[in-house]
Design an enzyme around this catalytic site. Structure first.
Site, PDB file in Angstrom:
ATOM      1  N   HIS A 278       0.807  -1.213   0.000  1.00  0.00           N
ATOM      2  CA  HIS A 278       0.000   0.000   0.000  1.00  0.00           C
ATOM      3  C   HIS A 278       0.842   1.266   0.000  1.00  0.00           C
ATOM      4  O   HIS A 278       0.312   2.360  -0.185  1.00  0.00           O
ATOM      5  CB  HIS A 278      -0.933   0.009   1.223  1.00  0.00           C
ATOM      6  CG  HIS A 278      -1.968   1.083   1.169  1.00  0.00           C
ATOM      7  ND1 HIS A 278      -1.772   2.344   1.694  1.00  0.00           N
ATOM      8  CD2 HIS A 278      -3.194   1.101   0.620  1.00  0.00           C
ATOM      9  CE1 HIS A 278      -2.848   3.082   1.481  1.00  0.00           C
ATOM     10  NE2 HIS A 278      -3.718   2.354   0.838  1.00  0.00           N
ATOM     11  N   CYS A 279       2.163   1.159   0.160  1.00  0.00           N
ATOM     12  CA  CYS A 279       2.984   2.363   0.338  1.00  0.00           C
ATOM     13  C   CYS A 279       3.797   2.737  -0.891  1.00  0.00           C
ATOM     14  O   CYS A 279       3.579   3.784  -1.493  1.00  0.00           O
ATOM     15  CB  CYS A 279       3.927   2.182   1.536  1.00  0.00           C
ATOM     16  SG  CYS A 279       3.085   2.119   3.126  1.00  0.00           S
ATOM     17  N   ILE A 280       4.751   1.895  -1.280  1.00  0.00           N
ATOM     18  CA  ILE A 280       5.744   2.287  -2.284  1.00  0.00           C
ATOM     19  C   ILE A 280       5.120   2.614  -3.643  1.00  0.00           C
ATOM     20  O   ILE A 280       5.524   3.592  -4.278  1.00  0.00           O
ATOM     21  CB  ILE A 280       6.827   1.207  -2.429  1.00  0.00           C
ATOM     22  CG1 ILE A 280       7.407   0.837  -1.055  1.00  0.00           C
ATOM     23  CG2 ILE A 280       7.936   1.683  -3.357  1.00  0.00           C
ATOM     24  CD1 ILE A 280       8.049   1.995  -0.322  1.00  0.00           C
ATOM     25  N   ILE A 282       2.233   3.851  -4.242  1.00  0.00           N
ATOM     26  CA  ILE A 282       1.193   4.872  -4.142  1.00  0.00           C
ATOM     27  C   ILE A 282       1.698   6.176  -3.548  1.00  0.00           C
ATOM     28  O   ILE A 282       1.491   7.263  -4.103  1.00  0.00           O
ATOM     29  CB  ILE A 282       0.009   4.329  -3.302  1.00  0.00           C
ATOM     30  CG1 ILE A 282      -0.680   3.182  -4.052  1.00  0.00           C
ATOM     31  CG2 ILE A 282      -0.987   5.433  -2.966  1.00  0.00           C
ATOM     32  CD1 ILE A 282      -1.737   2.467  -3.240  1.00  0.00           C
ATOM     33  N   ASP A 283       2.379   6.089  -2.421  1.00  0.00           N
ATOM     34  CA  ASP A 283       2.718   7.282  -1.652  1.00  0.00           C
ATOM     35  C   ASP A 283       3.499   8.343  -2.427  1.00  0.00           C
ATOM     36  O   ASP A 283       3.236   9.542  -2.258  1.00  0.00           O
ATOM     37  CB  ASP A 283       3.498   6.889  -0.394  1.00  0.00           C
ATOM     38  CG  ASP A 283       2.671   6.039   0.552  1.00  0.00           C
ATOM     39  OD1 ASP A 283       1.465   5.878   0.295  1.00  0.00           O
ATOM     40  OD2 ASP A 283       3.225   5.539   1.542  1.00  0.00           O
TER      41      ASP A 283
END
Length: 442
Positions: A278-280, A282-283
């Site tokens: 969910h992080c790399i 998208i963020d």
């Protein structure tokens, strides 16, 4: 404001935190919220978990953990200190601290989607009261806490920094990492005011081994983005180097390992079939979007995102070439996917490159199957749908395939068995080089 005894809201909050009687509400009981609830409960605080999914509430209240790396015993442990889960958001009024851990995805145009944050604020703002702390942990663009959350607080008649406290402290969860957990990972925290920061530091210090205060909520928001952008850019560089090395008939894993022997100035990052979680993926685009407001174009971020997003197609092209050399077309070929989780030894498939590889293979007409010891059934996803269940990894299954793609390097896989029986094995993680076993690297 001071009460009849002259104590201020700040005094009362700090006293309740120090006495470990402050009730902590955690909103969003998923990969961030559940480990956080365990850390808070273990510190002796009563925890009230909020979620909109009735089945999730039922699981938690019966101490059945929905995520693999949190055992049921840890939920049973914090139930003793008062853990409970509910979907009644009016009960947020019971809580001295409210911590928001909801998703912040991208929409179809790759712009920030704060709908989960906004809907959460819509549900909890009517129940705000004096002497509460509100913390946001969801990754977002710099300025969100001040520009989105603070107006809700003020509209509720509360004064931030006086009778209500507002902070941002980004989550740093790393599921499957045996070296660190929620308690031992240092926590960055910024407050809307100095008083806000003081309350936030006091609370988080009770269940986090090290709290790192920064000057503002915006600085804390930017810190989280920098952490993930650095990783995205470096992985993008390694993925590009993999393509170049492959064209030169070089083993990129050998080269990275050799470079990593330098005791200064080099940090090893390893290539793969793409990036997930969910992080790399998208963020970084949260900062890309916000930077446009200042007339800036974040070229490194966007280039890394483009390279990483193209890796599933690169893997499929490698498979197509390998099959062609054996006189086979991809269409109609039986292809077994090893691992659909986004990384090793977890069950999380969010943004998994394996799923994007599977989408491309399906479009080309491949006959797909998969095996993953952590994902027995292909989960319900918003953008992907496969009617598949994990197959038992046997010699018979492997021999039936035209090709086997190793996409997630779970430690539970029998790599020797796979190497002995797979007719064509493509390794995107460099496992077989480390084991000294035969495989085609992609």
């Amino acid at each position: 404001m001071p009460d009849a005894q002259g104590s201020t809201s700040l005094d009362r909050m700090l006293a309740r935190i120090e006495a470990r009687i402050a009730k902590v509400g955690i909103i969003g009981m998923g990969y961030v919220g559940i480990p956080l609830a365990v850390a808070v409960g273990r510190a002796g605080y009563p925890v009230l978990g909020f979620d909109i999914l009735p089945e999730r509430i039922s699981q938690l209240n019966s101490c059945q953990s929905p995520i693999g790396h949190i055992p049921n015993s840890e939920l049973e442990e914090i139930k003793v200190t008062g853990f409970e889960a509910t979907d009644d958001f009016a009960r947020t009024a019971e809580c001295d601290a409210l911590i928001i851990c909801v998703p912040t995805p991208l929409d179809k145009t790759r712009e920030p989607d704060l709908s989960f944050v906004v809907s959460t604020m819509d549900m909890i703002a009517p129940h705000f009261r004096a002497d509460q702390l509100l913390a946001l942990e969801s990754t977002t663009w710099p300025g969100t806490t001040n520009e989105i959350l603070k107006p809700y607080v003020e509209k509720a008649g509360r004064t931030v920094g006086e009778d209500f406290f507002l902070v941002y402290s980004p989550e740093r969860e790393d599921p499957g990492n045996g070296k660190f957990d929620t308690h031992t990972i240092p926590k960055v925290l910024g407050g809307d005011t100095d008083a806000c920061r003081s309350v936030g530091v006091a609370l988080y210090s009770a269940f986090i081994s090290e709290v790192v205060p920064v000057s503002s909520t915006k600085a804390a928001e930017m810190t989280k983005l920098l952490e993930n952008i650095q990783r995205s850019v470096n992985i993008g560089l390694m993925n590009e180097m993999k393509v170049v090395a492959d064209a030169m008939d070089l083993d990129i894993f050998e080269i990275v390992d050799a470079a990593a022997t330098k005791p200064f100035g080099f940090t090893p990052y390893y290539p793969g079939p793409g990036i997930g979680g969910h992080c790399i993926p998208i963020d970084p685009f949260y900062l890309t979007w916000k930077a446009r407001e200042f007339g800036l174009h974040t070229r490194f971020i966007e280039l890394a995102g483009e390279i990483n997003a193209n890796m599933p197609e690169y893997v499929v092209n490698k498979l197509v070439r390998a099959l062609s050399e054996r006189g086979k077309a991809l269409s109609g070929s039986k292809v077994l996917i090893l691992g659909i989780a986004y990384k090793r030894d977890i069950e999380d498939v969010r943004e998994s490159p394996s799923v994007f590889v599977m989408e491309i293979l399906r479009e080309w007409g491949a006959d797909l199957s998969y095996t993953d010891p952590y994902v027995p059934n292909f989960p319900v996803m918003r953008e992907h749908k496969f009617d598949l269940n994990s197959e038992a990894l046997t010699p018979e299954l492997l021999k039936q395939q035209d090709a086997v793609l190793l996409l997630t390097d779970h430690t539970k896989f029998d790599y020797d068995l796979i190497a002995r029986h797979a007719p064509l094995l493509i390794d995107t993680r460099g496992v077989y080089r480390r084991l000294g076993l035969p495989a085609l690297t992609a």
